[in-house]
Scaffold this motif. Structure first.
Motif, short mmCIF file in Angstrom:
data_model
loop_
_atom_site.label_atom_id
_atom_site.label_comp_id
_atom_site.label_asym_id
_atom_site.label_seq_id
_atom_site.Cartn_x
_atom_site.Cartn_y
_atom_site.Cartn_z
N ARG A 208 0.83 -1.19 0.00
CA ARG A 208 0.00 0.00 0.00
C ARG A 208 0.87 1.24 0.00
N ARG A 209 0.46 2.21 -0.79
CA ARG A 209 1.19 3.48 -0.82
C ARG A 209 0.58 4.42 0.21
N ARG A 210 1.32 4.69 1.28
CA ARG A 210 0.84 5.58 2.32
C ARG A 210 1.74 6.79 2.51
N ALA A 211 3.02 6.62 2.25
CA ALA A 211 3.95 7.73 2.47
C ALA A 211 3.73 8.81 1.41
N PRO A 212 3.79 10.07 1.80
CA PRO A 212 3.54 11.17 0.84
C PRO A 212 4.64 11.29 -0.19
N ARG A 213 4.26 11.29 -1.46
CA ARG A 213 5.25 11.39 -2.52
C ARG A 213 5.83 12.81 -2.62
N ALA A 214 5.04 13.82 -2.24
CA ALA A 214 5.49 15.20 -2.43
C ALA A 214 6.76 15.51 -1.66
N LEU A 215 6.93 14.89 -0.47
CA LEU A 215 8.11 15.18 0.34
C LEU A 215 9.39 14.71 -0.35
N ALA A 216 9.29 13.55 -1.02
CA ALA A 216 10.46 13.05 -1.74
C ALA A 216 10.67 13.83 -3.03
N ALA A 217 9.57 14.17 -3.71
CA ALA A 217 9.67 14.87 -5.00
C ALA A 217 10.23 16.28 -4.84
N ALA A 380 9.84 15.29 8.43
CA ALA A 380 9.80 15.45 6.98
C ALA A 380 10.78 14.49 6.30
N ARG A 381 11.96 14.34 6.88
CA ARG A 381 12.94 13.40 6.32
C ARG A 381 12.43 11.96 6.41
N PHE A 382 11.86 11.62 7.56
CA PHE A 382 11.36 10.26 7.76
C PHE A 382 10.28 9.92 6.75
N LEU A 383 9.30 10.81 6.56
CA LEU A 383 8.21 10.53 5.63
C LEU A 383 8.72 10.51 4.19
N GLY A 384 9.68 11.38 3.88
CA GLY A 384 10.25 11.37 2.54
C GLY A 384 10.99 10.08 2.24
N GLN A 385 11.78 9.60 3.21
CA GLN A 385 12.50 8.34 3.03
C GLN A 385 11.54 7.16 2.94
N ALA A 386 10.43 7.24 3.70
CA ALA A 386 9.42 6.17 3.63
C ALA A 386 8.82 6.10 2.24
N ALA A 387 8.61 7.24 1.62
CA ALA A 387 8.07 7.26 0.26
C ALA A 387 9.04 6.61 -0.73
N VAL A 388 10.33 6.87 -0.55
CA VAL A 388 11.34 6.26 -1.43
C VAL A 388 11.33 4.74 -1.25
N ARG A 389 11.25 4.28 0.02
CA ARG A 389 11.22 2.82 0.27
C ARG A 389 9.96 2.19 -0.30
N GLU A 390 8.84 2.88 -0.18
CA GLU A 390 7.59 2.34 -0.75
C GLU A 390 7.69 2.21 -2.26
N ASP A 391 8.25 3.21 -2.91
CA ASP A 391 8.40 3.14 -4.37
C ASP A 391 9.26 1.96 -4.77
N ALA A 392 10.34 1.73 -4.01
CA ALA A 392 11.22 0.60 -4.30
C ALA A 392 10.49 -0.73 -4.09
N ALA A 393 9.72 -0.84 -3.00
CA ALA A 393 8.98 -2.07 -2.72
C ALA A 393 7.92 -2.30 -3.77
N PHE A 394 7.27 -1.24 -4.23
CA PHE A 394 6.22 -1.37 -5.25
C PHE A 394 6.81 -1.83 -6.57
N ALA A 395 8.00 -1.31 -6.87
CA ALA A 395 8.65 -1.67 -8.14
C ALA A 395 9.08 -3.14 -8.15
N GLN A 396 9.41 -3.70 -6.97
CA GLN A 396 9.86 -5.07 -6.90
C GLN A 396 8.71 -6.07 -6.79
N HIS A 397 7.51 -5.57 -6.50
CA HIS A 397 6.38 -6.49 -6.29
C HIS A 397 5.97 -7.07 -7.64
N PRO A 398 5.81 -8.41 -7.70
CA PRO A 398 5.46 -9.02 -9.00
C PRO A 398 4.05 -8.64 -9.43
#
Length: 398
Positions: A208-217, A380-398
């Motif tokens: 599930r995507r929960r972390a805010p993308r805007a903080l990383a972007a 802000a750093r924590f939520l931004g890093q969480a968004a990066v980890r979520e994107d990586a996990a989503f990309a690896q999910h089959p």
């Protein structure tokens, strides 16, 4: 139904008794373990294990301790003043700044929710000097899921804290011997019995995507802000005579570069009695502050149109605008984003940081605002890093 014989000492089934692995460690520190009643019957809990290893420890079970003779006696040793092991606002890192001399260490045993309730229900505990620590490694508690990798079991916490208090970290690693033995025996028992069989086959779901993308972007454009006000209590005569909340302290930080901004604004209304203590600035500093126009001029020189302002809630930013200030077009409310990330209520900023294992950050400016600004930057750093980890996990999910 046939019940398994249990050990009278550790209260575990005899087949998984860990008593032969217990070791006795004398301490100059007095340890008071306050266990939530729901944790008492958890078979793989570690508070009892710790009390069996530490002769100078006592274990009490309960939630409300007002009028408790046992707790009053435990906290009344003048030679060993009490301190509380509990993270959050005002907590001192015990590994970096241990208290001088022997102390009475109060530890609440339970889940995060249970521990928070015990502290909330007992003002005498909440008033104790607070200490915390950051675990140097993830918990070894493989048979019990912790809500965050920075959380550890009670006995692991005692290993780190007693090692710091008594300046002998290596000696207290012996507490981990029965802990590891219990884990190994529990895992072996589950494997021997075939483990728990799920009633229904689990179908993998995409993360599930929960972390805010805007903080990383917008990581390079973030500006975290905190404001403090001179505010008279609701119902007071002063507030009824048009003494509305007014901005007296405005601080900001650009996490990408480390640049900071700070202005104290002299109150225009009578100063509320509690304002200096609440904002943690002396009255003379507040009264010597600059004007609103000076604040706005300095702010316009600091902020850019492309900046993305982050704050915990909207009170301070709304007050800033109401006082004639201007903000960039994009504003992110970190409290709202934290609720989305957590999937529900988050409590206070201190609560959210502690639950997610975010260490106490450095103060970035004077007063309470400086402390809060450090917290907002870390969030802000924590939520931004969480968004990066979520994107990586989503990309690896089959």
């Amino acid at each position: 139904m046939q019940f398994r014989a249990a050990c009278g000492r550790c209260r575990r089934p005899e087949s998984v008794c860990y008593c032969r692995h217990l070791t006795s460690l004398d301490t100059a520190t007095r340890i008071v373990l306050l266990q939530h009643p729901r944790e008492r019957d958890v078979a793989i809990g570690t508070a009892r294990m710790a009390s069996l290893c530490l002769p100078n420890a006592e274990l009490h079970v309960g939630v409300r301790w007002q009028g408790s003779a046992a707790l009053a006696r435990a906290l009344s040793d003048p030679a060993r003043p009490p301190i509380l092991l509990y993270p959050g606002e005002g907590a001192v890192d015990v590994t970096r700044h241990p208290p001088p001399g022997p102390v009475t260490l109060v530890v609440v045993d339970g889940t995060w929710w249970q521990a928070r309730k015990v502290i909330r229900e007992n003002p005498e505990l909440a008033a104790l000097p607070r200490y915390s620590f950051t675990p140097p490694a993830p918990s070894e508690y493989r048979i019990r899921k912790e809500p965050h990798e920075a959380y550890v079991s009670t006995i692991e916490a005692l290993v780190h804290v007693l090692g710091a208090l008594e300046a002998d970290p290596e000696r207290f690693r012996a507490l981990l011997t029965p802990f590891r033995a219990m884990i190994d025996m529990q895992i072996a028992c589950e494997q021997r019995l075939g483990g728990l069989r799920p009633r229904h086959k689990k179908v993998p779901r995409p993360p599930r995507r929960r972390a805010p993308r805007a903080l990383a972007a917008h990581a390079g454009d973030l500006v975290c802000v905190v404001g403090e006000a001179n505010a008279w209590p609701y119902g007071s005569a002063e507030r009824g005579h048009a003494c509305a909340d007014e901005l007296v302290h405005w601080v900001a930080c650009r996490p990408g570069t480390g640049e900071t901004f700070e202005r104290v604004v002299a109150p225009r209304n009578p100063l509320a009695p509690r304002t200096p203590s609440y904002v943690a600035l002396p009255e003379e500093v507040l009264r010597a502050g600059g004007s609103l126009s000076a604040l706005h001029r300095g702010w316009r020189a600091f902020v850019r149109e492309t900046d993305v302002v982050c704050s915990w809630g909207t009170y301070a930013t709304s007050l800033f605008v109401a006082e004639g200030g201007t903000l960039p077009a994009t504003h992110l409310d970190l409290r709202r984003l934290s609720r989305v990330f957590a999937g529900g209520k988050v409590g206070t900023l201190d609560d959210f940081l502690a639950r997610n294992g975010i260490p106490s950050p450095p103060r970035l400016a004077a007063g309470r605002a400086g402390m809060r600004l450090g917290q907002v930057v870390e969030l802000a750093r924590f939520l931004g890093q969480a968004a990066v980890r979520e994107d990586a996990a989503f990309a690896q999910h089959p």
